[in-house]
Design a protein around this motif. Sequence first.
Motif, PDB file in Angstrom:
ATOM      1  N   LEU A  55      18.997  41.871  63.225  1.00 46.14           N
ATOM      2  CA  LEU A  55      19.932  41.273  64.151  1.00 46.14           C
ATOM      3  C   LEU A  55      20.358  42.343  65.262  1.00 46.14           C
ATOM      4  CD1 LEU A  55      22.275  39.254  64.681  1.00 46.14           C
ATOM      5  CD2 LEU A  55      23.391  40.241  63.283  1.00 46.14           C
ATOM      6  N   LEU A  56      20.592  41.818  66.489  1.00 44.23           N
ATOM      7  CA  LEU A  56      21.066  42.842  67.437  1.00 44.23           C
ATOM      8  C   LEU A  56      22.225  42.272  68.010  1.00 44.23           C
ATOM      9  CD1 LEU A  56      20.766  45.127  69.498  1.00 44.23           C
ATOM     10  CD2 LEU A  56      19.283  43.583  70.708  1.00 44.23           C
ATOM     11  N   GLU A  57      23.191  42.939  68.124  1.00 44.95           N
ATOM     12  CA  GLU A  57      24.468  42.736  68.743  1.00 44.95           C
ATOM     13  C   GLU A  57      24.907  43.474  70.258  1.00 44.95           C
ATOM     14  OE1 GLU A  57      26.923  41.529  64.828  1.00 44.95           O
ATOM     15  OE2 GLU A  57      27.811  43.036  66.455  1.00 44.95           O
ATOM     16  N   CYS A  58      24.814  42.990  71.264  1.00 46.76           N
ATOM     17  CA  CYS A  58      25.398  43.668  72.646  1.00 46.76           C
ATOM     18  C   CYS A  58      26.671  43.493  73.226  1.00 46.76           C
ATOM     19  CB  CYS A  58      24.184  43.364  73.675  1.00 46.76           C
ATOM     20  SG  CYS A  58      22.628  43.288  73.073  1.00 46.76           S
ATOM     21  N   TYR A  59      27.163  44.363  73.754  1.00 45.77           N
ATOM     22  CA  TYR A  59      28.751  44.299  74.243  1.00 45.77           C
ATOM     23  C   TYR A  59      28.604  45.225  75.307  1.00 45.77           C
ATOM     24  CZ  TYR A  59      29.847  48.224  71.325  1.00 45.77           C
ATOM     25  OH  TYR A  59      29.988  49.522  70.919  1.00 45.77           O
TER      26      TYR A  59
ATOM     27  N   GLN B 182      28.639  34.750  70.523  1.00 43.71           N
ATOM     28  CA  GLN B 182      27.541  34.117  71.532  1.00 43.71           C
ATOM     29  C   GLN B 182      28.149  33.388  72.682  1.00 43.71           C
ATOM     30  OE1 GLN B 182      24.964  35.455  71.293  1.00 43.71           O
ATOM     31  NE2 GLN B 182      23.464  33.914  70.792  1.00 43.71           N
ATOM     32  N   GLN B 183      29.579  33.052  72.563  1.00 46.11           N
ATOM     33  CA  GLN B 183      29.987  32.298  73.714  1.00 46.11           C
ATOM     34  C   GLN B 183      30.845  33.419  74.280  1.00 46.11           C
ATOM     35  OE1 GLN B 183      32.723  29.267  71.458  1.00 46.11           O
ATOM     36  NE2 GLN B 183      30.788  28.017  71.400  1.00 46.11           N
ATOM     37  N   GLY B 184      31.152  34.604  74.043  1.00 51.36           N
ATOM     38  CA  GLY B 184      31.829  35.711  74.786  1.00 51.36           C
ATOM     39  C   GLY B 184      30.964  36.119  76.138  1.00 51.36           C
ATOM     40  N   GLU B 185      31.803  36.130  76.990  1.00 50.48           N
ATOM     41  CA  GLU B 185      31.014  36.370  78.510  1.00 50.48           C
ATOM     42  C   GLU B 185      30.779  37.984  78.566  1.00 50.48           C
ATOM     43  OE1 GLU B 185      32.747  36.901  83.262  1.00 50.48           O
ATOM     44  OE2 GLU B 185      34.007  36.179  81.587  1.00 50.48           O
ATOM     45  N   HIS B 186      31.163  38.757  77.435  1.00 56.01           N
ATOM     46  CA  HIS B 186      30.877  40.232  77.364  1.00 56.01           C
ATOM     47  C   HIS B 186      29.856  40.480  76.087  1.00 56.01           C
ATOM     48  CE1 HIS B 186      32.879  40.697  81.164  1.00 56.01           C
ATOM     49  NE2 HIS B 186      33.900  40.014  80.626  1.00 56.01           N
ATOM     50  N   THR B 187      29.647  39.672  75.367  1.00 56.68           N
ATOM     51  CA  THR B 187      28.974  39.797  74.442  1.00 56.68           C
ATOM     52  C   THR B 187      27.819  38.989  74.195  1.00 56.68           C
ATOM     53  OG1 THR B 187      30.327  38.500  73.002  1.00 56.68           O
ATOM     54  CG2 THR B 187      30.937  40.730  72.918  1.00 56.68           C
ATOM     55  N   ALA B 188      26.807  39.361  73.448  1.00 52.81           N
ATOM     56  CA  ALA B 188      25.587  38.512  72.883  1.00 52.81           C
ATOM     57  C   ALA B 188      24.960  38.988  71.715  1.00 52.81           C
ATOM     58  CB  ALA B 188      24.609  38.615  74.315  1.00 52.81           C
ATOM     59  N   CYS B 189      24.228  38.019  71.199  1.00 56.66           N
ATOM     60  CA  CYS B 189      23.477  38.307  69.886  1.00 56.66           C
ATOM     61  C   CYS B 189      22.053  37.810  69.760  1.00 56.66           C
ATOM     62  CB  CYS B 189      24.117  37.934  68.629  1.00 56.66           C
ATOM     63  SG  CYS B 189      25.880  38.116  68.568  1.00 56.66           S
ATOM     64  N   TYR B 190      21.101  38.490  69.265  1.00 57.17           N
ATOM     65  CA  TYR B 190      19.704  38.162  69.189  1.00 57.17           C
ATOM     66  C   TYR B 190      19.239  38.347  67.818  1.00 57.17           C
ATOM     67  CZ  TYR B 190      20.002  38.561  74.404  1.00 57.17           C
ATOM     68  OH  TYR B 190      20.447  38.375  75.607  1.00 57.17           O
ATOM     69  N   LEU B 191      18.342  37.629  67.598  1.00 56.72           N
ATOM     70  CA  LEU B 191      17.329  37.549  66.464  1.00 56.72           C
ATOM     71  C   LEU B 191      16.234  38.424  66.743  1.00 56.72           C
ATOM     72  CD1 LEU B 191      17.667  36.876  63.377  1.00 56.72           C
ATOM     73  CD2 LEU B 191      16.070  35.000  63.756  1.00 56.72           C
ATOM     74  N   GLY B 192      15.684  39.513  65.886  1.00 54.40           N
ATOM     75  CA  GLY B 192      14.607  39.954  66.022  1.00 54.40           C
ATOM     76  C   GLY B 192      13.680  39.554  64.991  1.00 54.40           C
ATOM     77  N   LEU B 193      12.303  39.270  65.649  1.00 50.91           N
ATOM     78  CA  LEU B 193      11.393  39.011  64.986  1.00 50.91           C
ATOM     79  C   LEU B 193      10.059  39.891  64.749  1.00 50.91           C
ATOM     80  CD1 LEU B 193      10.891  35.473  66.633  1.00 50.91           C
ATOM     81  CD2 LEU B 193      12.447  35.858  64.489  1.00 50.91           C
ATOM     82  N   TYR B 194       9.551  39.920  63.430  1.00 50.41           N
ATOM     83  CA  TYR B 194       8.393  40.790  63.082  1.00 50.41           C
ATOM     84  C   TYR B 194       7.369  39.847  62.859  1.00 50.41           C
ATOM     85  CZ  TYR B 194       5.326  44.274  60.821  1.00 50.41           C
ATOM     86  OH  TYR B 194       4.418  45.335  60.338  1.00 50.41           O
TER      87      TYR B 194
ATOM     88  N   GLY C 281      27.284  50.866  83.913  1.00 53.46           N
ATOM     89  CA  GLY C 281      25.804  50.717  83.311  1.00 53.46           C
ATOM     90  C   GLY C 281      25.951  51.013  81.979  1.00 53.46           C
ATOM     91  N   ASP C 282      27.177  51.252  81.145  1.00 48.86           N
ATOM     92  CA  ASP C 282      26.973  51.490  79.758  1.00 48.86           C
ATOM     93  C   ASP C 282      26.975  50.085  79.006  1.00 48.86           C
ATOM     94  OD1 ASP C 282      27.247  54.131  80.077  1.00 48.86           O
ATOM     95  OD2 ASP C 282      29.639  54.128  79.136  1.00 48.86           O
ATOM     96  N   ILE C 283      26.129  50.096  78.004  1.00 49.08           N
ATOM     97  CA  ILE C 283      26.185  48.807  77.223  1.00 49.08           C
ATOM     98  C   ILE C 283      26.059  49.469  75.733  1.00 49.08           C
ATOM     99  CG2 ILE C 283      23.569  48.821  77.305  1.00 49.08           C
ATOM    100  CD1 ILE C 283      23.710  45.687  77.056  1.00 49.08           C
ATOM    101  N   GLY C 284      27.036  48.817  74.880  1.00 52.11           N
ATOM    102  CA  GLY C 284      27.139  49.075  73.563  1.00 52.11           C
ATOM    103  C   GLY C 284      26.082  48.112  72.682  1.00 52.11           C
ATOM    104  N   MET C 285      25.777  48.562  71.529  1.00 49.81           N
ATOM    105  CA  MET C 285      24.894  47.754  70.664  1.00 49.81           C
ATOM    106  C   MET C 285      25.030  48.108  69.106  1.00 49.81           C
ATOM    107  SD  MET C 285      21.929  49.010  69.195  1.00 49.81           S
ATOM    108  CE  MET C 285      21.070  50.584  69.159  1.00 49.81           C
ATOM    109  N   HIS C 286      24.886  47.248  68.350  1.00 51.53           N
ATOM    110  CA  HIS C 286      24.840  47.362  66.807  1.00 51.53           C
ATOM    111  C   HIS C 286      23.581  46.607  66.312  1.00 51.53           C
ATOM    112  CE1 HIS C 286      29.370  46.815  67.528  1.00 51.53           C
ATOM    113  NE2 HIS C 286      29.159  48.136  67.244  1.00 51.53           N
TER     114      HIS C 286
END
Length: 203
Positions: free
Chosen positions: A87-91, A68-80, A107-112
Amino acid sequence: MNVFLSAPTTATLFTQQVPGVGEFALRPLAVPADIPLLHGWVTQPHASFWGMQQATPAEVEATYRALQQGEHTACYLGLYHDQPAFLLECYRPEHDVLGQHYPVAAGDIGMHFLVAPATQRIAGFTRAVMRVILAFLFRDPANRRVVVEPDVRNDKIHAINRHAGFVCQGEIALPHKRAQLAFCTREQHQAALLAARPIKESA
């Protein structure tokens, strides 16, 4: 909207209604508030490919605080329907070890992503989650192609990826796994959506 947020927030940033399944939303992962929930997910047998089954709560917190503190990473909680569901991780691949294994394009973005342990079976749920994630990522015009690298043994996610429009590029040897590299452009995903039957019908 840039998914790599510069200012911390826990506000809902994206919502989508998936026909036949229901309403989804995404908000930034809250550290440490969401860590007990997340620890319960990543240590379950169904999360074996996530690689954190033996992690302690403190280790999970340290991992996601850094993301969450990384400049090139981010995480999100998905709700239903307002309940935590995935959980979504982007990098950015050029700032990840993955970038050493293929020619990264602008324009490439990685995700898990990781779906929470199921409390009830909902037909087509994981496909719906993938649809929401790609809609969220492609909302930013700067994201031209989504890159994934799941474990080659993870047959379930390979099927989900193909359904969403990902095209396999072959296998690569990452330090922690042998992975199947796959790409999905905005156009490939739109074509997959047009070709797909309704989620509940195809599940």
